[in-house]
Design a protein around this motif. Structure first.
Motif, PDB file in Angstrom:
ATOM      1  N   ILE A  85      -6.542  -2.983 -10.563  1.00 47.05           N
ATOM      2  CA  ILE A  85      -6.613  -2.654  -9.135  1.00 47.05           C
ATOM      3  C   ILE A  85      -6.139  -1.226  -8.882  1.00 47.05           C
ATOM      4  N   THR A  86      -5.106  -0.787  -9.581  1.00 52.47           N
ATOM      5  CA  THR A  86      -4.694   0.605  -9.397  1.00 52.47           C
ATOM      6  C   THR A  86      -5.749   1.564  -9.928  1.00 52.47           C
ATOM      7  N   LEU A  87      -6.494   1.167 -10.961  1.00 48.47           N
ATOM      8  CA  LEU A  87      -7.609   2.007 -11.414  1.00 48.47           C
ATOM      9  C   LEU A  87      -8.595   2.234 -10.275  1.00 48.47           C
ATOM     10  N   PHE A  88      -8.969   1.157  -9.584  1.00 47.04           N
ATOM     11  CA  PHE A  88      -9.922   1.288  -8.480  1.00 47.04           C
ATOM     12  C   PHE A  88      -9.331   2.141  -7.353  1.00 47.04           C
ATOM     13  N   LEU A  89      -8.123   1.819  -6.968  1.00 49.83           N
ATOM     14  CA  LEU A  89      -7.537   2.518  -5.817  1.00 49.83           C
ATOM     15  C   LEU A  89      -7.335   3.999  -6.099  1.00 49.83           C
ATOM     16  N   GLU A  90      -6.952   4.331  -7.324  1.00 50.39           N
ATOM     17  CA  GLU A  90      -6.777   5.746  -7.657  1.00 50.39           C
ATOM     18  C   GLU A  90      -8.116   6.476  -7.756  1.00 50.39           C
ATOM     19  N   GLU A  91      -9.163   5.800  -8.162  1.00 56.84           N
ATOM     20  CA  GLU A  91     -10.483   6.421  -8.199  1.00 56.84           C
ATOM     21  C   GLU A  91     -10.994   6.736  -6.798  1.00 56.84           C
ATOM     22  N   THR A  92     -10.711   5.862  -5.851  1.00 57.20           N
ATOM     23  CA  THR A  92     -11.316   5.992  -4.527  1.00 57.20           C
ATOM     24  C   THR A  92     -10.454   6.751  -3.531  1.00 57.20           C
ATOM     25  N   SER A 119      -8.023 -11.016  -9.644  1.00 56.51           N
ATOM     26  CA  SER A 119      -8.354  -9.603  -9.846  1.00 56.51           C
ATOM     27  C   SER A 119      -9.846  -9.313  -9.706  1.00 56.51           C
ATOM     28  N   GLY A 120     -10.708 -10.199 -10.203  1.00 59.09           N
ATOM     29  CA  GLY A 120     -12.133  -9.971 -10.073  1.00 59.09           C
ATOM     30  C   GLY A 120     -12.582  -9.991  -8.622  1.00 59.09           C
ATOM     31  N   ALA A 121     -12.055 -10.952  -7.858  1.00 54.58           N
ATOM     32  CA  ALA A 121     -12.392 -11.026  -6.433  1.00 54.58           C
ATOM     33  C   ALA A 121     -11.884  -9.793  -5.686  1.00 54.58           C
ATOM     34  N   ILE A 122     -10.719  -9.299  -6.079  1.00 58.56           N
ATOM     35  CA  ILE A 122     -10.175  -8.099  -5.430  1.00 58.56           C
ATOM     36  C   ILE A 122     -11.067  -6.898  -5.706  1.00 58.56           C
ATOM     37  N   LEU A 123     -11.483  -6.725  -6.960  1.00 60.42           N
ATOM     38  CA  LEU A 123     -12.367  -5.602  -7.280  1.00 60.42           C
ATOM     39  C   LEU A 123     -13.668  -5.683  -6.488  1.00 60.42           C
ATOM     40  N   GLN A 124     -14.246  -6.864  -6.403  1.00 62.16           N
ATOM     41  CA  GLN A 124     -15.478  -7.017  -5.640  1.00 62.16           C
ATOM     42  C   GLN A 124     -15.244  -6.707  -4.158  1.00 62.16           C
ATOM     43  N   ALA A 178     -16.976  -3.192 -13.406  1.00 59.01           N
ATOM     44  CA  ALA A 178     -17.033  -3.889 -14.688  1.00 59.01           C
ATOM     45  C   ALA A 178     -16.209  -3.157 -15.737  1.00 59.01           C
ATOM     46  N   ASP A 179     -16.262  -1.838 -15.738  1.00 59.88           N
ATOM     47  CA  ASP A 179     -15.451  -1.047 -16.661  1.00 59.88           C
ATOM     48  C   ASP A 179     -13.971  -1.144 -16.307  1.00 59.88           C
TER      49      ASP A 179
END
Length: 229
Positions: A15-22, A72-77, A162-163
């Protein structure tokens, strides 16, 4: 604002990967798994499976009451749909990303988690279990390596959720009994993601969390992670 209930584990790092990317604004609420904070009533109202990560979105797109999401998967989606990022809008691209996201949450994560447990943390070394999960880890690395042949990322040319889901589970490849040099396509992908600026920031956040524990020596933490219903 996203309130992220977090501990620096592979699922937390997703989740931090996603949040830091965006750059989506967020705050971190640490959930100390070793102290049993995942069993506290306030957290269970957000994550009834007593697992982290979980989020509360205080500004959902519909403008209504805050939305909580666990798994975690639902959060990413959810975050991908909220931001319109890292999840293709076309049906074919989206389907591929979701296939590999579900592959990770249903296979790669659970199997590597069992690998870690029996190889490192189980009080009794059980040869059958160690062999079973080491072999399965090797098989799954092979699946991912084959998928990445001729592709920059799991779903194709673009980085996606997915990555972000798969990468954190491969970080501890050595502890899983894996020689990453056996998987050249996966190794290239791994090194590419590791060097992304957002990846470095996400893992640096994990390093700042206080109260981390060693499951090999901390009996209270072991009880809270492995011994409670």
């Amino acid at each position: 604002m996203i309130e992220l209930y977090y501990w620096p584990t592979p699922n937390g790092h997703k989740i931090t990967l996603f949040l830091e990317e965006t750059g989506l604004p967020y705050t971190i609420q640490p959930v100390n798994l070793g102290k049993g904070e995942q069993f506290e009533p306030d957290f269970l109202r957000i994550s009834p499976n007593n697992r982290m990560p979980a989020i509360v979105d205080t500004a959902p797109l519909d403008g209504g009451e805050p939305v909580s999401v666990f798994e975690s998967g639902a959060i990413l989606q959810y975050l991908a749909e909220k931001t319109g990022l890292f999840l293709p809008k076309d049906v074919r691209g989206r389907t591929i990303v979701m296939e590999w996201l579900f592959w990770q949450v249903g296979g790669l994560g659970p199997m590597l988690g069992q690998n870690h447990h029996f190889n490192r943390y189980a009080p009794e070394k059980i040869p059958y279990a160690i062999d079973r999960y080491t072999r399965e880890a090797h098989r799954l690395y092979g699946v991912l390596d084959k998928r990445l042949e001729g592709r920059d990322f799991v779903a194709g040319k673009d980085y996606s959720i997915a990555d972000m889901a798969a990468y954190p589970w491969t970080v501890s490849y050595a502890n899983q009994g894996i020689d990453i040099d056996e998987f050249p396509h996966l190794k290239r992908w791994f090194e590419h993601i590791r060097e992304r600026a957002a990846t470095k920031r996400a893992y640096a956040i994990g390093d700042t969390i206080e109260g981390k524990f060693d499951l090999q020596t901390d009996e209270e933490a072991r009880r809270n992670l492995f011994g409670r219903p």
